[in-house]
Design a protein around this motif. Structure first.
Motif, PDB file in Angstrom:
ATOM      1  N   LEU A  83      -1.712   0.447 -10.529  1.00 50.60           N
ATOM      2  CA  LEU A  83      -1.362   0.831  -9.163  1.00 50.60           C
ATOM      3  C   LEU A  83      -2.515   1.550  -8.469  1.00 50.60           C
ATOM      4  N   THR A  84      -3.250   2.345  -9.225  1.00 46.71           N
ATOM      5  CA  THR A  84      -4.411   3.040  -8.664  1.00 46.71           C
ATOM      6  C   THR A  84      -5.446   2.040  -8.175  1.00 46.71           C
ATOM      7  N   ARG A  85      -5.684   1.016  -8.949  1.00 50.16           N
ATOM      8  CA  ARG A  85      -6.665  -0.006  -8.550  1.00 50.16           C
ATOM      9  C   ARG A  85      -6.192  -0.784  -7.315  1.00 50.16           C
ATOM     10  N   ILE A  86      -4.913  -1.083  -7.268  1.00 48.47           N
ATOM     11  CA  ILE A  86      -4.367  -1.774  -6.085  1.00 48.47           C
ATOM     12  C   ILE A  86      -4.493  -0.875  -4.856  1.00 48.47           C
ATOM     13  N   PHE A  87      -4.089   0.378  -5.002  1.00 46.60           N
ATOM     14  CA  PHE A  87      -4.169   1.320  -3.884  1.00 46.60           C
ATOM     15  C   PHE A  87      -5.621   1.496  -3.431  1.00 46.60           C
ATOM     16  N   HIS A  88      -6.522   1.573  -4.380  1.00 45.27           N
ATOM     17  CA  HIS A  88      -7.941   1.726  -4.054  1.00 45.27           C
ATOM     18  C   HIS A  88      -8.461   0.507  -3.283  1.00 45.27           C
TER      19      HIS A  88
ATOM     20  N   GLU B  39       0.833  -1.207   0.000  1.00 47.51           N
ATOM     21  CA  GLU B  39       0.000   0.000   0.000  1.00 47.51           C
ATOM     22  C   GLU B  39       0.871   1.262   0.000  1.00 47.51           C
ATOM     23  N   THR B  40       1.914   1.262   0.823  1.00 47.13           N
ATOM     24  CA  THR B  40       2.821   2.399   0.917  1.00 47.13           C
ATOM     25  C   THR B  40       3.557   2.620  -0.400  1.00 47.13           C
ATOM     26  N   LEU B  41       4.024   1.545  -1.021  1.00 45.91           N
ATOM     27  CA  LEU B  41       4.721   1.654  -2.309  1.00 45.91           C
ATOM     28  C   LEU B  41       3.799   2.223  -3.384  1.00 45.91           C
ATOM     29  N   CYS B  42       2.564   1.771  -3.412  1.00 43.65           N
ATOM     30  CA  CYS B  42       1.603   2.305  -4.391  1.00 43.65           C
ATOM     31  C   CYS B  42       1.410   3.805  -4.182  1.00 43.65           C
TER      32      CYS B  42
END
Length: 188
Positions: free
Chosen positions: A161-166, A93-96
């Motif tokens: 990355l946006t989808r993962i972070f979301h 999450e932090t990396l994203c």
């Protein structure tokens, strides 16, 4: 567990402004004091609660990032996320977030619960240091950030990355029906 208001305010160490006292704010304030008083960070280089705005399927969301440390060139060089629970479970999450931040990608990221921490090189995702020794001195941060480049994202990479972070942020949005002050659909 989500962040909730304690019904009062306290003076923000970095800005001097009154901020809402929450279940986690005292920890953030202690971390800010550590960065300035023990690690030598200039107060004006640490920006608290920087909003990361992003869109998924046409809907805008925002998420407060606890601290972003900016270099002498005013570019972000360190993202810090405060977490509750195992620090290692917040690494992705932090990396994203570090890759998606406006003005980024940020070369270095730190995840901490103020008892443990992990310093991450954002480009590789590699853990550089573990434990509270991961909180760098200001001079170390300047040197390491300068040596650590992160390439710009392609639109496809950014979308993934946006989808993962979301997905990670979605837990904050859903745990309390949007009551968490740090995350949710973007307010107009």
């Amino acid at each position: 567990m989500h962040e909730t208001s304690l019904g009062g305010t306290l003076r923000d160490y970095l800005t001097g402004e009154e901020v809402e006292d929450t279940t986690f704010e005292e920890f953030r304030q202690a971390l800010a004091r550590l960065l300035v008083e023990e690690k030598g960070y200039p107060k004006e280089r640490i920006h608290p609660k920087v909003m990361l705005t992003y869109a998924v399927e046409g809907q805008e969301f925002e998420r407060a990032l606890d601290f972003v440390v900016y270099g002498p060139d005013d570019k972000p060089m360190l993202l810090i996320l405060f977490c509750i629970g195992s620090v290692s479970s917040y690494v992705r999450e932090t990396l994203c977030a570090a890759k998606l931040l406006d003005g980024g990608p940020v070369p270095l990221a730190l995840t901490t619960d103020t008892n443990d921490a992990v310093l991450l090189e954002v480009k590789s995702g590699e853990s550089l240091r573990q434990g509270m020794a991961a909180v760098l001195e200001w001079s170390e941060l300047l040197t390491l950030a300068e040596q650590t480049a992160v390439p710009e994202l392609t639109l496809e990479q950014r979308d993934k990355l946006t989808r993962i972070f979301h997905a990670y942020s979605g837990f904050l949005f859903s745990c309390c029906n949007g009551a968490c002050p740090a995350a949710g659909p973007k307010k107009e």
